[in-house]
Design an enzyme around this catalytic site. Structure first.
Site, PDB file in Angstrom:
ATOM      1  N   GLU A  83     -32.805  -7.368  24.239  1.00  0.00           N
ATOM      2  CA  GLU A  83     -32.053  -6.070  25.774  1.00  0.00           C
ATOM      3  C   GLU A  83     -33.054  -6.234  26.754  1.00  0.00           C
ATOM      4  OE1 GLU A  83     -32.069  -2.609  23.683  1.00  0.00           O
ATOM      5  OE2 GLU A  83     -31.481  -1.537  25.631  1.00  0.00           O
ATOM      6  N   LYS A 271     -35.621   5.490  20.453  1.00  0.00           N
ATOM      7  CA  LYS A 271     -35.233   3.831  19.860  1.00  0.00           C
ATOM      8  C   LYS A 271     -35.314   3.690  21.134  1.00  0.00           C
ATOM      9  CE  LYS A 271     -32.449   0.688  21.530  1.00  0.00           C
ATOM     10  NZ  LYS A 271     -32.017   0.142  22.082  1.00  0.00           N
ATOM     11  N   ASP A 287     -43.486  -7.348  10.316  1.00  0.00           N
ATOM     12  CA  ASP A 287     -42.409  -6.913   9.730  1.00  0.00           C
ATOM     13  C   ASP A 287     -42.221  -5.859   9.804  1.00  0.00           C
ATOM     14  OD1 ASP A 287     -40.709  -6.297   7.955  1.00  0.00           O
ATOM     15  OD2 ASP A 287     -41.674  -6.160   6.282  1.00  0.00           O
ATOM     16  N   HIS A 385     -30.083  -1.104  34.497  1.00  0.00           N
ATOM     17  CA  HIS A 385     -29.776  -2.111  33.415  1.00  0.00           C
ATOM     18  C   HIS A 385     -28.835  -3.084  34.396  1.00  0.00           C
ATOM     19  CE1 HIS A 385     -30.439   0.397  29.213  1.00  0.00           C
ATOM     20  NE2 HIS A 385     -31.844  -0.050  30.418  1.00  0.00           N
TER      21      HIS A 385
HETATM   22  P1  NDP Z   1     -49.554 -12.110   2.324  1.00  0.00           P
HETATM   23  O1  NDP Z   1     -49.565 -11.577   1.197  1.00  0.00           O
HETATM   24  O2  NDP Z   1     -49.186 -12.842   2.616  1.00  0.00           O
HETATM   25  O3  NDP Z   1     -51.310 -11.083   1.862  1.00  0.00           O
HETATM   26  C1  NDP Z   1     -52.361 -11.801   2.910  1.00  0.00           C
HETATM   27  C2  NDP Z   1     -53.070 -12.845   2.810  1.00  0.00           C
HETATM   28  O4  NDP Z   1     -53.736 -13.162   4.393  1.00  0.00           O
HETATM   29  C3  NDP Z   1     -53.432 -12.439   1.603  1.00  0.00           C
HETATM   30  O5  NDP Z   1     -53.201 -13.461   0.499  1.00  0.00           O
HETATM   31  C4  NDP Z   1     -55.127 -12.975   1.614  1.00  0.00           C
HETATM   32  O6  NDP Z   1     -55.693 -13.922   1.347  1.00  0.00           O
HETATM   33  C5  NDP Z   1     -55.716 -12.930   3.451  1.00  0.00           C
HETATM   34  N1  NDP Z   1     -56.299 -13.239   4.493  1.00  0.00           N
HETATM   35  C6  NDP Z   1     -56.556 -14.013   5.080  1.00  0.00           C
HETATM   36  N2  NDP Z   1     -58.225 -13.044   6.182  1.00  0.00           N
HETATM   37  C7  NDP Z   1     -57.400 -12.177   5.378  1.00  0.00           C
HETATM   38  C8  NDP Z   1     -58.404 -11.180   6.290  1.00  0.00           C
HETATM   39  N3  NDP Z   1     -59.230 -10.605   6.512  1.00  0.00           N
HETATM   40  N4  NDP Z   1     -57.541  -9.723   5.553  1.00  0.00           N
HETATM   41  C9  NDP Z   1     -56.269  -9.535   4.789  1.00  0.00           C
HETATM   42  N5  NDP Z   1     -56.297 -10.513   3.898  1.00  0.00           N
HETATM   43  C10 NDP Z   1     -56.556 -11.746   4.826  1.00  0.00           C
HETATM   44  O7  NDP Z   1     -49.163 -10.908   2.931  1.00  0.00           O
HETATM   45  P2  NDP Z   1     -49.273  -9.319   2.624  1.00  0.00           P
HETATM   46  O8  NDP Z   1     -49.635  -8.689   1.666  1.00  0.00           O
HETATM   47  O9  NDP Z   1     -49.678  -8.373   4.173  1.00  0.00           O
HETATM   48  O10 NDP Z   1     -47.912  -9.159   3.043  1.00  0.00           O
HETATM   49  C11 NDP Z   1     -46.921  -9.164   4.623  1.00  0.00           C
HETATM   50  C12 NDP Z   1     -45.275  -9.409   3.759  1.00  0.00           C
HETATM   51  O11 NDP Z   1     -44.842  -8.402   3.257  1.00  0.00           O
HETATM   52  C13 NDP Z   1     -44.988  -9.566   5.591  1.00  0.00           C
HETATM   53  O12 NDP Z   1     -44.188 -10.285   5.646  1.00  0.00           O
HETATM   54  C14 NDP Z   1     -43.759  -8.304   4.824  1.00  0.00           C
HETATM   55  O13 NDP Z   1     -42.564  -9.144   4.993  1.00  0.00           O
HETATM   56  C15 NDP Z   1     -43.400  -8.225   3.334  1.00  0.00           C
HETATM   57  N6  NDP Z   1     -42.611  -6.972   2.294  1.00  0.00           N
HETATM   58  C16 NDP Z   1     -43.091  -6.484   2.718  1.00  0.00           C
HETATM   59  C17 NDP Z   1     -42.425  -5.582   1.795  1.00  0.00           C
HETATM   60  C18 NDP Z   1     -42.388  -3.898   2.516  1.00  0.00           C
HETATM   61  O14 NDP Z   1     -42.866  -3.773   3.585  1.00  0.00           O
HETATM   62  N7  NDP Z   1     -42.095  -2.812   1.858  1.00  0.00           N
HETATM   63  C19 NDP Z   1     -42.137  -5.321   0.714  1.00  0.00           C
HETATM   64  C20 NDP Z   1     -42.778  -6.784   0.147  1.00  0.00           C
HETATM   65  C21 NDP Z   1     -42.611  -8.143   1.038  1.00  0.00           C
HETATM   66  P3  NDP Z   1     -56.554 -13.900  -0.367  1.00  0.00           P
HETATM   67  O15 NDP Z   1     -55.301 -13.133  -1.021  1.00  0.00           O
HETATM   68  O16 NDP Z   1     -57.418 -14.907  -0.178  1.00  0.00           O
HETATM   69  O17 NDP Z   1     -57.037 -12.218  -0.154  1.00  0.00           O
END
Ligand code: NDP
Length: 431
Positions: A83, A271, A287, A385
């Site tokens: 935008e 918005k 996200d 704009h």
């Molecule tokens: P991930 O599944 O990638 O989990 C985060 C990973 O980061 C963990 O596996 C963790 O590793 C690692 N990690 C490394 N350092 C850290 C730290 N300091 N603190 C925390 N974690 C750390 O991502 P999210 O669980 O955050 O999920 C985000 C994604 O999920 C987005 O892409 C979103 O679009 C999607 N999503 C969203 C939904 C919703 O909003 N309703 C539903 C389903 C998916 P370790 O495992 O070793 O701890």
């Protein structure tokens, strides 16, 4: 701290000059400058692993907003947006704020935890069921943490459980027993870890209280990941040749009150805020659907849809802005680690932790609102704009780079800024 002086008149430089400037001022490294210069964003190979049925890449311009100072620290704010005027407006408002107060925006995180829910149906004795859940809270938290032990090792994990009975009523024939799990997800947004923990609790809960699982999922109503950003603007900074600063201040306050009173305005008010917020959320690899959903739900928490940012006057007559909204962004997880532009954005911001990133995004939303309201109550929104709108019209008509510059000036002088006029001018220019 990098030298900000070379960033003067940044918008007048060519794209290459802007990248050179950032590199020379040591805001970015040589490797980062190369990514920008050669547009080395997401590769096809990485993209093909991110989604299903991948065909190509859909590109959006990526730029930076200038002049931001937040809690006394200067930031260059990366924004991915299609935008026109959004980045200019944010930079402009940030300047008004930093001219009023060298510490700029003042921000804080009110909490940083995520909530998920398990909904059970056919629970026959809800009062007893709720008591049982409350009594077994510690055991249930242990089960949740055992399902994702790595987050506990990182200092986070499940922290509390609440339970609620939603009885059937005239408009809803089903009743639900809802168990809410709160988790400290540390640097991650935490969707996947929450969903894993929630699913681990389903069987133990069914065994404990009866009923059947309807679903177990994170909630995007991130009411425990709120950020607050405030700013103070001196009236003299708002003054122009046509308007006194006090008048602009009072009109901005009135515009804020109007958004409180009228949902048609509140929606557009919010918005405009999301114009900035989404652009940084996207640029940081987070996200933006989750942020959008949470923001609008929060705006409706009182039962009527309200503005996320509001404006008032302090006892010295300064304009005071405040925004509060859920901002459950992460610095790890999702596409953050694999998208080169998300990584670059993170580095441009000085590698903030999740809480700091959330606060920067809050401040950007407030700046965007200030810019929009100031324009609306003074010259109107179209003036700012028009130049980029004229360029977009010319591009849509097939104008080349060399034709855009002279034809933009000509198009802006025309009484009607539309595609027909743009095409007529282009045809005349080409003879
Ligand atoms: P991930 O599944 O990638 O989990 C985060 C990973 O980061 C963990 O596996 C963790 O590793 C690692 N990690 C490394 N350092 C850290 C730290 N300091 N603190 C925390 N974690 C750390 O991502 P999210 O669980 O955050 O999920 C985000 C994604 O999920 C987005 O892409 C979103 O679009 C999607 N999503 C969203 C939904 C919703 O909003 N309703 C539903 C389903 C998916 P370790 O495992 O070793 O701890």
């Amino acid at each position: 701290m990098p030298d900000l002086t070379p960033l003067a008149k940044f918008y007048k430089k060519t794209r290459q000059e802007r990248i050179d400037t950032l590199e020379q001022a040591e805001w970015i490294s040589e490797a980062q400058a190369r990514i920008l210069r050669e547009s080395l964003g997401l590769s096809d190979n990485t993209a093909s692993h991110m989604i299903e049925n991948q065909l190509s890449l859909y590109q959006i311009p990526y730029g930076i907003a200038l002049n931001f100072v937040i809690n006394g620290k200067p930031y260059l704010i990366p924004m991915a947006t299609e935008e026109p005027s959004v980045i200019a407006a944010a930079s402009n408002a940030a300047k008004l704020v930093s001219l009023s107060n060298p510490d700029g925006f003042v921000t804080e995180s009110l909490d940083r935890q995520m909530v998920g829910q398990i909904a059970l149906t056919n629970v026959t004795e809800p009062d007893l069921a709720m008591l049982k859940v409350q009594k077994k809270e510690e055991e249930l938290l242990t089960i949740a943490n055992l399902a994702h032990p790595s987050i506990v090792k990182r200092g986070g994990g499940a922290t509390s459980i609440q339970v609620k009975w939603i009885p059937a009523n005239e408009s809803n024939p089903d009743s639900f027993l809802v168990v809410y799990l709160t988790v400290d997800t540390k640097e991650a947004m935490g969707a996947n870890m929450l969903n894993t923990m929630l699913e681990s609790l389903v069987a133990p809960l069914e065994a404990l209280i009866g009923g059947q699982r309807l679903m177990a999922i994170l909630s995007n109503y991130a009411s425990q990941s709120l950020v607050r950003a405030t700013c103070v603007v001196k009236p003299q900074i708002l003054a122009s040749v046509t308007y006194s600063g006090e008048l602009v201040r009072d009109k901005i306050i009135s515009a804020s009150n109007f958004a409180r009173a009228d949902i048609y305005r509140a929606t557009t008010h919010n918005k405009g805020i999301m114009n900035g917020i989404d652009a940084l959320v996207l640029a940081s690899g987070n996200d933006w659907r989750a942020i959008e959903a949470g923001a609008h739900a929060y705006a409706s928490q009182s039962g009527s849809y309200q503005p996320l940012a509001t404006w008032s006057k302090d006892e010295d007559g300064n304009l005071v802005g405040e925004i509060v909204l859920p901002m459950p962004v992460g610095t790890v997880g999702g596409s953050i680690a694999i998208h080169p532009m998300a990584q670059l954005s993170h580095q441009l911001l000085g590698s903030p932790q999740a809480k700091e990133l959330a606060q920067i995004i809050g401040a950007l939303g407030l700046a965007q609102n200030l810019a929009a309201l100031k324009a609306l109550v003074t010259v109107g929104i179209q003036k700012g704009h028009m130049s980029l709108q004229a360029k977009s019209l010319l591009i849509a008509c097939g104008a080349t780079d060399e034709e855009i510059e002279p034809l933009t000036e000509a198009l802006l002088k025309e009484p009607h800024l539309n595609q027909e006029t743009a095409m007529t001018l282009l045809k005349a220019y080409r003879g």
